[in-house]
Design a protein around this motif. Structure first.
Motif, mmCIF file in Angstrom:
data_model
loop_
_atom_site.group_PDB
_atom_site.id
_atom_site.type_symbol
_atom_site.label_atom_id
_atom_site.label_comp_id
_atom_site.label_asym_id
_atom_site.label_seq_id
_atom_site.Cartn_x
_atom_site.Cartn_y
_atom_site.Cartn_z
ATOM 1 N N VAL A 29 -121.001 -21.001 -38.833
ATOM 2 C CA VAL A 29 -121.391 -22.314 -39.359
ATOM 3 C C VAL A 29 -122.263 -23.043 -38.337
ATOM 4 O O VAL A 29 -123.314 -23.596 -38.685
ATOM 5 C CB VAL A 29 -120.142 -23.158 -39.726
ATOM 6 C CG1 VAL A 29 -120.517 -24.607 -40.004
ATOM 7 C CG2 VAL A 29 -119.428 -22.555 -40.929
ATOM 8 N N TYR A 39 -119.715 -31.897 -41.685
ATOM 9 C CA TYR A 39 -119.706 -30.710 -42.542
ATOM 10 C C TYR A 39 -118.969 -31.019 -43.834
ATOM 11 O O TYR A 39 -117.992 -31.771 -43.838
ATOM 12 C CB TYR A 39 -119.025 -29.550 -41.812
ATOM 13 C CG TYR A 39 -119.711 -29.203 -40.522
ATOM 14 C CD1 TYR A 39 -120.792 -28.347 -40.490
ATOM 15 C CD2 TYR A 39 -119.284 -29.764 -39.316
ATOM 16 C CE1 TYR A 39 -121.436 -28.038 -39.306
ATOM 17 C CE2 TYR A 39 -119.913 -29.467 -38.127
ATOM 18 C CZ TYR A 39 -120.995 -28.599 -38.122
ATOM 19 O OH TYR A 39 -121.629 -28.308 -36.947
ATOM 20 N N TYR A 70 -121.044 -24.615 -48.245
ATOM 21 C CA TYR A 70 -120.790 -25.481 -47.105
ATOM 22 C C TYR A 70 -122.123 -26.092 -46.689
ATOM 23 O O TYR A 70 -123.133 -25.397 -46.643
ATOM 24 C CB TYR A 70 -120.175 -24.692 -45.948
ATOM 25 C CG TYR A 70 -118.882 -24.032 -46.351
ATOM 26 C CD1 TYR A 70 -117.673 -24.712 -46.259
ATOM 27 C CD2 TYR A 70 -118.877 -22.738 -46.854
ATOM 28 C CE1 TYR A 70 -116.488 -24.116 -46.650
ATOM 29 C CE2 TYR A 70 -117.695 -22.136 -47.256
ATOM 30 C CZ TYR A 70 -116.501 -22.821 -47.156
ATOM 31 O OH TYR A 70 -115.335 -22.230 -47.558
ATOM 32 N N GLY A 72 -124.191 -29.049 -44.018
ATOM 33 C CA GLY A 72 -124.107 -29.808 -42.787
ATOM 34 C C GLY A 72 -125.117 -30.933 -42.792
ATOM 35 O O GLY A 72 -126.206 -30.796 -43.355
#
Length: 184
Positions: A29, A39, A70, A72
């Motif tokens: 990540v 996040y 996911y 960010g």
């Protein structure tokens, strides 16, 4: 006794070894969402129709019909998103993390898990530059990392590169069809 011999033969054919973590998910990540300070996870629950459409496109549907994206952000601005994809092989599963830029192109690819048996093949393929060949792919593109390293690595590393290609293709299809700003 005959049954015991059959089980032994089946075990020899299905010689799947335990899975090992090559790169921690948290490290993947960090690498694929550079500069992010916040996040977020977003699950997309696929309808039967959507799961079938994805299966038709890339011969895959996510486990339990759920895609987990996911993303960010840095200072409130999106820096990218990523998806973890599992590919089942005769040698066991591998997991590939595919990161996307805010523009919807591939930022990078990280192989996060493989079996003990496949680990040296993955290391050889990645060492030959496999993951660099996915950069800037768009959801409509076809990954060809295995072809790019063909002849530079052994047969088993080339085979694994083809499996990584499958993982990247699955991530591209899922992202292109189900991530908000590039929905097909």
């Amino acid at each position: 006794m005959n049954l015991l011999i059959r089980f032994a033969a089946l075990a020899a054919v299905l010689h799947i070894t335990p899975a090992v973590v090559l790169v921690k998910r948290s490290d993947a990540v960090q690498a694929l969402l550079p500069g992010a300070d916040a996040y977020f996870a977003r699950e997309v629950h696929l309808s039967d129709r959507d799961a079938h459409r994805l299966h038709e496109a890339v011969d895959w549907s996510p486990e339990d019909g759920v895609l987990a994206f996911y993303s960010g952000k840095a200072a409130g601005k999106e820096v990218g998103s990523l998806l973890f994809v599992r590919v089942d092989t005769p040698h066991g599963p591998i997991e590939v993390a595919v990161g996307f830029t805010p523009a919807g192109t591939v930022h990078g690819v990280v192989v996060t898990k493989a079996t003990v048996e496949m680990k040296p093949w993955v290391i050889e393929a990645v060492g030959a530059g496999l993951t660099t060949h996915y950069k800037d792919l768009k959801p409509s593109d076809t990954p060809a990392g295995a072809a790019a390293i063909a002849g530079k690595v052994g047969n088993l590393a080339e085979y694994i590169a083809g499996e990584v290609d499958k993982g990247v293709a699955r991530a591209l299809a899922a992202y292109g069809a189900f991530y908000n700003h590039v929905r097909a």
